[in-house]
Write an enzyme that holds these catalytic residues in place. Structure first.
Site, PDB file in Angstrom:
ATOM      1  N   HIS A   1      46.638  42.447  34.902  1.00 29.09           N
ATOM      2  CA  HIS A   1      45.209  42.122  34.758  1.00 29.09           C
ATOM      3  C   HIS A   1      44.481  42.119  36.101  1.00 29.09           C
ATOM      4  O   HIS A   1      43.265  42.232  36.142  1.00 29.09           O
ATOM      5  CB  HIS A   1      45.048  40.749  34.104  1.00 29.09           C
TER       6      HIS A   1
ATOM      7  N   ASP B   1      38.086  41.951  42.178  1.00 28.90           N
ATOM      8  CA  ASP B   1      38.373  41.387  40.849  1.00 28.90           C
ATOM      9  C   ASP B   1      38.998  42.485  40.001  1.00 28.90           C
ATOM     10  O   ASP B   1      38.530  43.633  40.027  1.00 28.90           O
ATOM     11  CB  ASP B   1      37.049  40.920  40.206  1.00 28.90           C
TER      12      ASP B   1
END
Ligand code: ADP
Ligand code: G6P
Length: 479
Positions: free
Chosen positions: A162, A370
């Site tokens: 992720h 991110d």
């Protein structure tokens, strides 16, 4: 032991075991993008989720959530320190996020990381039916694919990262880099958020373990490991439905009223994490106030920062620094009853978040790095009326998809200031065009499309993907 044909293995369960003020146990949705994303697709699919429910000490058995069985994992205090706070969140997390904070390499943590990974692998092996698919998540569990393959060669094993997967220059700094890479290569399919990450992985596999092949298929020890980019998403229909509820619409209106009816409202929502660029954002806003380009009488900022990983050294200092800076900015520029920034260091429930998204004129999402950033997608989903601007960091995975956002380099303070002003001053027609394009993209590429794409790639027969719940229709979503 009850077994499942689909097993998800993630560090966290989708629910967190929090102590209520009276000491009783209280279950809450876990923080962060991973738990929310996976929970949405498992709603209605028979599966088992192996994960940690927060806290230390023996794990209590948990009731099923609908068709989802929970297999809780315990962590001892020593494991929490060495595996979760140590190797996962003080070594891998900062290194994978461009080393925006210095990664710590503590030799003591590795053995704990490996043994906790083994316990997760053993639990998965126990609850997986013969021939089941096991889907392992994120940087906490990089060794599990290989460990599990050794225990259960009959399984179909997927891994999804992720967070960003770094370029070789950074990954090569890691002690135990070969073990970590070999661990992931135990999977049949290794998924990433972006193409670049899959490319980094293939390069490292060639360099460190002499694997052959291209970005999409790596050949190692006579086995093919497929890789690819699968950008994670949100349950768009759920967010649209929530945003249309009268409670949420009224709350958004109330918020606008309370914040100052005629003001431009800037909103940010983050876990309190140094990768999210909160300090850079505050500096940019404070300079705009100092330069007189933004005035407290016509602009206000709301920063929601939910506490996260509070025992990890790098996070403790961050909270203090942010609180000092918010205090300074309010002290210097605020007026009686009219602060420059509203700072909320608390968890919000989904309806309150949806109202906040609706109350924003400008949503400011400016992480330094991110993997994806689901807040950006949630904001877009909540704005069915095509108003509002999204300022989005180029360094968020979401930037590759949300091309119509006001994209910005958050390391460049001047760019950040100018982009905030551009977003605040944009014409409604321009905003409507941008928002409609972004919403069309996420509607097509929602969490269900993500799960389907990944699981179809993992199980080429397609039978796994067929078992997933159907996407809710837009009509149902309008509620
Ligand atoms: P990360 O996974 O790094 O935390 P994401 O933006 O991908 O970042 O996901 C954050 C998730 O956490 C989103 O689903 C968001 O709605 C949720 N969230 C963020 N702040 C809060 C808060 N204060 N209260 C509750 N949920 C929050
Ligand atoms: C990110 C990670 C997740 C993690 C979440 C919350 O989204 O990718 O794996 O669960 O942050 O962090 P926490 O440490 O509280 O689980």
């Amino acid at each position: 032991m009850r077994q499942s044909s689909l097993v998800v293995v993630a560090n966290r369960l989708p629910l967190d075991d929090n102590a209520a003020p009276d000491g009783a146990c209280e279950w809450r949705r876990s923080p962060g993008g991973l738990a929310g994303a996976l929970h949405a697709i498992l709603d209605g699919t028979p599966a088992t989720w192996v994960g940690w429910g927060g806290g230390v000490g023996p794990a209590r058995p948990l009731p099923d959530i609908g068709t989802l069985r929970l297999r809780p994992m315990s962590l001892t205090e020593e494991e929490l320190r060495g595996y979760y706070e140590g190797f996962a969140n003080s070594t891998l997390w900062p290194l994978y996020h461009d080393a925006v904070e210095q990664p710590v390499f503590d030799r003591g943590w590795w053995e704990t990381y490996r043994s906790v990974n083994r316990r997760f692998a053993e639990a998965a092996a126990e609850v997986a039916e013969p021939g089941a698919a096991v889907w392992i998540q994120d940087y906490h569990l990089q060794l599990v694919p290989q460990q599990l393959r050794e225990m259960r060669p009959d399984l179909l094993i997927g891994f999804f990262m992720h967070v960003p997967f770094p370029p070789p220059e950074l990954f090569m700094q890691l002690p135990r880099r070969v073990d970590l890479l070999r661990g992931m290569l135990g999977a049949d399919l290794v998924g990433f958020q972006r193409e670049q990450a899959a490319h980094n992985f293939a390069q490292l596999a060639a360099k460190l373990v002499n694997a052959r092949g291209a970005d999409e298929a790596i050949l190692l020890d006579g086995r093919v490991v497929r890789t690819g980019a699968f950008p994670v998403s949100i349950d768009v229909a759920e967010m649209q439905q929530l945003s249309a509820r009268p409670y949420v619409v009224n709350l958004a209106r109330q918020l606008r009223h309370d914040l100052g009816r005629h003001k431009k409202v800037l909103v940010s929502v983050d876990r309190l994490d140094y990768t999210k660029g909160i300090e850079h954002r505050l500096t940019a806003y404070s300079e705009l106030l100092r330069d007189g380009r933004v005035k407290v009488r016509d602009t206000v900022m709301v920063q929601v920062a939910v506490p996260s990983r509070e025992r990890v050294e790098n996070y403790r200092g961050l909270r203090d620094r942010i609180e000092r800076e918010v205090g300074r900015i309010n002290g210097e520029y605020g007026r009686v009853g009219e602060p420059a920034i509203h700072y909320l260091n608390q968890p919000f429930d989904r309806a309150d978040l949806a109202a906040l998204y609706q109350a924003a004129d400008v949503m400011v999402v400016t992480p330094l790095r991110d993997g994806m950033n689901l807040v950006a997608k949630e904001f877009v989903a909540a704005r069915a009326d095509d108003t509002g601007a999204l300022v989005l960091s180029e360094f968020a995975g979401a930037a590759a998809e949300l091309e119509d956002a006001f994209q910005v380099n958050p390391h460049d303070l001047d760019d950040l200031k100018e982009t905030l002003l551009r977003a605040m001053d944009a014409e409604p027609a321009d905003l409507a065009r941008r928002m409609a394009a972004m919403r069309a993209h996420i509607t097509e590429n929602d969490i269900h499309a993500w799960a389907r794409a990944y699981l179809t790639s993992l199980d080429l027969t397609g039978s796994l993907a067929q078992r997933l719940p159907r996407r809710r229709s837009p009509a149902a979503a309008r509620g």
